[in-house]
Design an enzyme around this catalytic site. Structure first.
Site: not given
Ligand code: TEU
Length: 590
Positions: A110, A216, A348-349
């Site tokens: 990542d 990312d 994971h989000d």
């Molecule tokens: O996520 C970026 C993003 O746009 C999102 O979906 C965010 O995680 C959030 O849920 C908005 O509601 C990426 C990564 O996947 C995330 O885990 C990180 O926290 C973020 O970037 C910052 O690096």
């Protein structure tokens, strides 16, 4: 550029190994702990390589394992070339790569290069003085002053994790930009030395044997250099989104071509995370086959479908027609335009699909998990499966209190809400319900391996509470067990491989576009047709089979096979199936 369909007639879908692959995403902290400290680690991933291989994927994507203060679970990197002690050592990475390659699996790291941690040496240098050679590696701007002479941030942009996107640094009387947490300062991609350092890091990992990257928020790296104020959509808010000034910003394609050139020279895999951009023409500039930017991107249309007017944690009902038009749009976009899709519902989000869009009740969870596997897994694109999705894992239970949540996005949101609207108890109740539906924590509970203590995830004290469902939903009770979600996913992935022409490269068409309960589509290759139908409801739906369709040879279903009577299919709760049209018998040889 005008978009068209009918790829095969135009003969424009190029074949590539990464189009035929499936990816398994691992969230290392929650996957498997091998040393009893309560955190998942690289040793745990290595232990489970045979499990991953059995599922039938081709690639693993590991969320960040670099050195990090872990404010945002590793998405705040303090050293790109060191492994966080929580996860193990560089030797463990070498062992993991060797173990994967020995099994014919590939490895994606990542790559987080929109920002670093504020603990990164580059930022420490940058903030140390205005004259430091690293100053320009991050985005520093002077304050603004309002009519009363009060100091204000350079513009009104909000951070994704609450408050202003600018943090004041009293030592230099300047602000630095952080689109995410204030401990995640944004890198300045305008600075050539900074870009060279990022590219050198990319080469370093590729030389080490990494097969590619998940990038990312890669579409946020180029910002409008005049840093204009964001459009005000909600006058009650102090800060505003502003993505119109940095999502696929002015120099994005130049940067992606620099990066893509390196990736291409290694034949590396690339998938970019691209929030806030839904224009296929713009995405095509990134993933177009001849553009040499990225292989594919994660688009957010489906997973943002139920975000309400005040953002992710406000409720919104979605309609089947929304889902159909989104899927149709992106599936069609691939054909005739040389684009490619990354297919995903969980990561994971994102929360667990069964709980979010179907049912995680004892009666329906397994059926729903398999229905989503059919829905997603037979579309065209590269399939991404998130750990636990193959088991039908569900969201954290409703009775868990706020004190159980761990994710900074949820916690910051809650603190802000309690501060701004302390007396609005109704809003607080609604918002808590939304956390149970959409918080990132729903995906981050430890992986459920078996029904032993802590679901077999750790022998120690788990960093995050194990979901109460581990005794009924775990890998040990599913691997090799016919009818389990795990075996179903395995069959879907095998089917894709067995019938690549149709499921990877075949044409896609929505059937019965107006139907509000059934999601049905066909996949077609040179006149051969497979019908896929999914009942998104937890009750029976009588579905009139389109007249030119027949249910001849069953390929896969989460029931024994469809019940049909005089052209009406009784689709049972969350029923899903795929049938080949028999007059195309030669299909089985495809
Ligand atoms: O996520 C970026 C993003 O746009 C999102 O979906 C965010 O995680 C959030 O849920 C908005 O509601 C990426 C990564 O996947 C995330 O885990 C990180 O926290 C973020 O970037 C910052 O690096």
């Amino acid at each position: 550029m005008s978009l068209s369909s009918n790829a095969f007639e135009d003969n424009q879908v190029q074949r590539a190994w990464w189009k035929e692959a499936s990816v398994y995403q691992i969230y290392p902290s929650s996957f498997k702990d091998s040393n009893g400290d309560g955190f998942g680690d690289l040793g745990g991933v290595i232990e489970k390589l045979d499990y991953i291989k059995t599922l039938g994927v081709d690639i693993i994507w590991l969320c960040p394992i670099y050195q990090s203060p872990q404010v945002d679970m590793g998405y705040d990197i303090s050293n790109y070339k060191e492994i966080d002690a929580r996860y193990g050592t560089m030797d463990d990475v070498d062992d993991l790569i060797a173990g994967l390659h020995a099994r014919g699996l590939k490895f994606l790291m990542d790559l987080v290069v929109n920002h670093t941690s504020d603990q990164h040496e580059w930022f420490q240098q940058s903030r140390s003085s205005k004259d430091n050679t690293y100053r320009d590696w991050y985005i520093w701007r002077d304050p603004k002053y309002d009519s009363q002479g009060n100091r204000q941030p350079p513009n009104n942009w909000s951070s994704y994790f609450g408050g202003s996107a600018w943090e004041y640094d009293s030592a230099s009387n300047q602000y630095y930009l952080h689109l995410f947490d204030k401990t995640q300062p944004d890198l300045n991609w305008e600075c050539e030395e900074m870009r060279s350092a990022v590219y050198e890091t990319v080469r370093w990992w590729l030389n080490k044997g990494v097969d590619g990257f998940r990038l990312d928020v890669i579409n946020l790296i180029s910002k409008d250099q005049s840093f204009p104020d964001a459009t005000v959509l909600d006058a009650n808010q102090l800060y505003h989104h502003g993505c119109e000034h940095y999502a696929n910003g002015p120099r994005i394609h130049e940067y992606l071509q620099e990066l893509g050139g390196i990736l291409d020279s290694y034949n590396a895999f690339s998938v970019g995370e691209m929030p806030w951009v839904s224009d296929p023409e713009e995405i095509l500039k990134v993933v177009g086959y001849d553009r040499k930017e990225l292989n594919m991107i994660f688009n957010f249309d489906i997973v943002d479908m139920d975000h309400g007017a005040s953002g992710k944690f406000s409720p919104k009902d979605w309609q089947m027609s929304d889902l159909k038009s989104i899927v149709s749009k992106w599936q069609t976009f691939m054909y005739g335009n040389g684009g490619w899709n990354a297919l995903y519902l969980e990561n994971h989000d994102q929360p667990r699909t069964v709980s979010r869009w179907a049912s995680d009740s004892a009666e329906h969870r397994t059926l729903a998990a398999k229905m989503f596997a059919t829905f997603l897994g037979l579309q065209s694109g590269t399939v991404f499966l998130y750990q636990g999705q193959e088991l039908g894992m569900s969201n954290i239970p409703e009775h868990w209190e706020m004190s159980e949540f761990r994710d900074l996005e949820t916690l910051n949101h809650w603190d802000e809400l309690c501060e701004i609207r302390p007396d609005d108890k109704d809003l607080q109740v609604i918002t808590k319900q939304q956390y149970h539906i959409k918080s990132r924590d729903n995906a981050r509970t430890p992986m459920q391996w078996n029904s032993d203590n802590h679901a077999g995830f750790t022998t120690g004290d788990p960093w995050f509470r194990v979901n109460d469902t581990y005794d009924i939903c775990n890998a040990a009770s599913q691997v090799g067990v016919p009818g389990s979600p795990f075996e179903y996913w395995r069959a879907i992935l095998a089917l894709r491989k067995q019938m690549l022409d149709i499921f990877v490269y075949g044409d896609f068409n929505i059937i019965d576009a107006e139907h509000e309960d059934i999601f049905a589509y066909t996949r077609t290759f040179k006149g051969h047709t497979v019908l896929v139908a999914c009942n998104f409801r937890q009750h029976d739906v009588d579905w009139k089979l389109p007249t030119d369709m027949k249910l001849d040879e069953l390929l896969i279903s989460n029931y024994a096979g469809a019940e049909i009577d005089e052209g009406i299919v009784r689709m049972r709760a969350f029923e899903a199936f795929a049938y080949i049209q028999k007059d195309h018998a030669s299909l089985s040889r495809l």
